[in-house]
Design a protein around this motif. Structure first.
Motif, PDB file in Angstrom:
ATOM      1  N   UNK A  93       0.817  -1.210   0.000  1.00  0.00           N
ATOM      2  CA  UNK A  93       0.000   0.000   0.000  1.00  0.00           C
ATOM      3  C   UNK A  93       0.854   1.266   0.000  1.00  0.00           C
ATOM      4  N   UNK A  94       2.066   1.180   0.495  1.00  0.00           N
ATOM      5  CA  UNK A  94       2.971   2.326   0.501  1.00  0.00           C
ATOM      6  C   UNK A  94       3.823   2.416  -0.763  1.00  0.00           C
ATOM      7  N   UNK A  95       3.653   1.464  -1.655  1.00  0.00           N
ATOM      8  CA  UNK A  95       4.416   1.476  -2.892  1.00  0.00           C
ATOM      9  C   UNK A  95       5.753   0.773  -2.800  1.00  0.00           C
ATOM     10  N   UNK A  96       6.050   0.166  -1.663  1.00  0.00           N
ATOM     11  CA  UNK A  96       7.330  -0.522  -1.488  1.00  0.00           C
ATOM     12  C   UNK A  96       7.317  -1.871  -2.196  1.00  0.00           C
ATOM     13  N   UNK A 123      12.335   1.774  -9.116  1.00  0.00           N
ATOM     14  CA  UNK A 123      10.878   1.791  -9.303  1.00  0.00           C
ATOM     15  C   UNK A 123      10.369   3.222  -9.233  1.00  0.00           C
ATOM     16  N   UNK A 124       9.274   3.494  -9.943  1.00  0.00           N
ATOM     17  CA  UNK A 124       8.695   4.841  -9.915  1.00  0.00           C
ATOM     18  C   UNK A 124       8.339   5.224  -8.486  1.00  0.00           C
ATOM     19  N   UNK A 125       8.713   6.442  -8.091  1.00  0.00           N
ATOM     20  CA  UNK A 125       8.450   6.911  -6.734  1.00  0.00           C
ATOM     21  C   UNK A 125       7.137   7.677  -6.674  1.00  0.00           C
ATOM     22  N   UNK A 126       6.447   7.519  -5.577  1.00  0.00           N
ATOM     23  CA  UNK A 126       5.217   8.264  -5.326  1.00  0.00           C
ATOM     24  C   UNK A 126       5.424   9.085  -4.058  1.00  0.00           C
ATOM     25  N   UNK A 127       4.372   9.771  -3.627  1.00  0.00           N
ATOM     26  CA  UNK A 127       4.487  10.593  -2.424  1.00  0.00           C
ATOM     27  C   UNK A 127       4.714   9.760  -1.171  1.00  0.00           C
ATOM     28  N   UNK A 128       4.486   8.443  -1.269  1.00  0.00           N
ATOM     29  CA  UNK A 128       4.635   7.574  -0.089  1.00  0.00           C
ATOM     30  C   UNK A 128       5.765   6.562  -0.253  1.00  0.00           C
ATOM     31  N   UNK A 159      13.034  11.599  -2.873  1.00  0.00           N
ATOM     32  CA  UNK A 159      11.862  11.277  -2.073  1.00  0.00           C
ATOM     33  C   UNK A 159      11.310  12.575  -1.496  1.00  0.00           C
ATOM     34  N   UNK A 160       9.992  12.730  -1.578  1.00  0.00           N
ATOM     35  CA  UNK A 160       9.348  13.977  -1.186  1.00  0.00           C
ATOM     36  C   UNK A 160       9.662  14.378   0.253  1.00  0.00           C
ATOM     37  N   UNK A 161       9.725  13.400   1.139  1.00  0.00           N
ATOM     38  CA  UNK A 161       9.907  13.693   2.559  1.00  0.00           C
ATOM     39  C   UNK A 161      11.359  13.601   3.020  1.00  0.00           C
ATOM     40  N   UNK A 162      12.169  12.843   2.297  1.00  0.00           N
ATOM     41  CA  UNK A 162      13.541  12.597   2.762  1.00  0.00           C
ATOM     42  C   UNK A 162      14.630  13.194   1.876  1.00  0.00           C
ATOM     43  N   UNK A 163      14.295  13.568   0.660  1.00  0.00           N
ATOM     44  CA  UNK A 163      15.314  14.072  -0.241  1.00  0.00           C
ATOM     45  C   UNK A 163      16.031  12.949  -0.956  1.00  0.00           C
ATOM     46  N   UNK A 164      17.315  13.100  -1.179  1.00  0.00           N
ATOM     47  CA  UNK A 164      18.106  12.109  -1.902  1.00  0.00           C
ATOM     48  C   UNK A 164      18.639  11.044  -0.940  1.00  0.00           C
ATOM     49  N   UNK A 165      19.166   9.947  -1.480  1.00  0.00           N
ATOM     50  CA  UNK A 165      19.786   8.941  -0.606  1.00  0.00           C
ATOM     51  C   UNK A 165      20.890   9.527   0.288  1.00  0.00           C
ATOM     52  N   UNK A 166      21.618  10.516  -0.220  1.00  0.00           N
ATOM     53  CA  UNK A 166      22.663  11.132   0.601  1.00  0.00           C
ATOM     54  C   UNK A 166      22.054  11.864   1.794  1.00  0.00           C
ATOM     55  N   UNK A 167      20.942  12.542   1.583  1.00  0.00           N
ATOM     56  CA  UNK A 167      20.244  13.179   2.706  1.00  0.00           C
ATOM     57  C   UNK A 167      19.863  12.137   3.756  1.00  0.00           C
ATOM     58  N   UNK A 168      19.317  11.030   3.276  1.00  0.00           N
ATOM     59  CA  UNK A 168      18.858   9.970   4.181  1.00  0.00           C
ATOM     60  C   UNK A 168      20.019   9.389   4.974  1.00  0.00           C
ATOM     61  N   UNK A 169      21.124   9.112   4.287  1.00  0.00           N
ATOM     62  CA  UNK A 169      22.286   8.529   4.958  1.00  0.00           C
ATOM     63  C   UNK A 169      22.834   9.474   6.030  1.00  0.00           C
TER      64      UNK A 169
END
Length: 290
Positions: A93-96, A123-128, A159-169
């Protein structure tokens, strides 16, 4: 909580007690296939498949048995499901996808197996939705990061809420993942709402991460939506604050600037190209910051 599934001679499935998914509680909608996959009960799963059970049946939140096996790192169950025709890029449901789950769990074997069966690394990213690379970075799973990058994962997936993978890391203080991403050519000054990876490192007061980011060209003067620089998020007497003050007052050397310029020009090819140059090992290590 998992339990064993017993089979009668006519392959009727019998259960002794309810199934609990993690700490969420009772999920009556989950099938015996989901349960066996989640618990790593390969023998029971194989029997269910041979008796005609669907491997693509969905339960609560559109979770498939393959999602269940992947999030738990159940390699043999993942293989059984894929061999039986499980949809490798099924979404919950979250698109994962199952690959997202395996990257989150840090199961290198499952990640490798899913990729062998054609799982999409972008995979195509959505808001979730976050990408498999985002998930690997969140969990600090550097080997999974390397594996999906080798298969073409996008360094700048947003990602809308987290930014790029570098932001997340950086936000999750996963230093080794940050190193892998930067060496692979991630844009160090990419911003989400004007917030850079260096802002995250400063908020975490992670001096080693700050040093690494600046070595790759992070802008110590960048301002976020609140008009604050990374240094504004540090405690005045902390090592992170002193380090950023030093960078702000003391310009980078010509050697450092040359290194950053070379990596900027080479982009995602930097690590591959630099390691093939006929240069002393210490120069290679300096250019790659490994």
């Amino acid at each position: 909580m998992c339990f064993r599934i017993s089979f009668s001679s006519n392959m009727d499935v019998k259960t002794a007690r309810p199934y609990f998914f993690g700490d969420i509680g009772f999920w009556s909608e989950r099938t015996e296939v989901h349960k066996a996959a989640y618990c790593g009960q390969a023998f029971e799963l194989q029997n269910l498949i041979q008796s005609g059970a669907s491997v693509n049946i969905v339960a609560v939140d559109s979770i498939t048995p393959l999602h269940e096996a992947a999030i738990r790192g159940q390699k043999e169950c993942v293989r059984l499901l894929l061999d039986a025709g499980a949809q490798v890029d099924a979404r919950n449901v979250d698109g994962s996808t199952p690959l997202c789950e395996a990257c989150s769990a840090g199961s290198l074997d499952c990640v490798r197996l899913l990729l062998e069966y054609g799982a999409k690394v972008n995979p195509a990213l959505t808001s979730r939705t976050t990408s498999p690379l985002h998930e690997a970075c969140m969990g600090g799973n550097a080997e999974c990061v390397k594996l999906v990058l080798a298969k073409g994962a996008s360094l700048e997936a947003y990602d809308l809420y987290n930014g790029t993978p570098l932001h997340v890391a950086c936000a999750n203080q996963q230093l080794e993942c940050v190193r892998v991403l930067l060496n692979a050519g991630a844009k160090v000054n990419a911003a989400r709402l004007h917030e850079t990876a260096l802002h995250h490192a400063a908020k975490a007061s992670n001096a080693e991460m700050i040093e690494l980011l600046v070595e790759f060209g992070a802008n110590v003067y960048a301002k976020d939506k609140h008009e604050k620089r990374p240094g504004d998020y540090t405690q005045p007497t902390s090592s992170s604050a002193l380090l950023l003050q030093l960078y702000e007052s003391d310009p980078l050397s010509l050697q450092q600037l040359s290194r950053i310029a070379l990596r900027t020009v080479l982009g995602t090819r930097a690590l591959q190209v630099v390691t093939k140059l006929d240069l002393p090992g210490r120069i290679i290590r300096y250019l790659c910051y490994q």
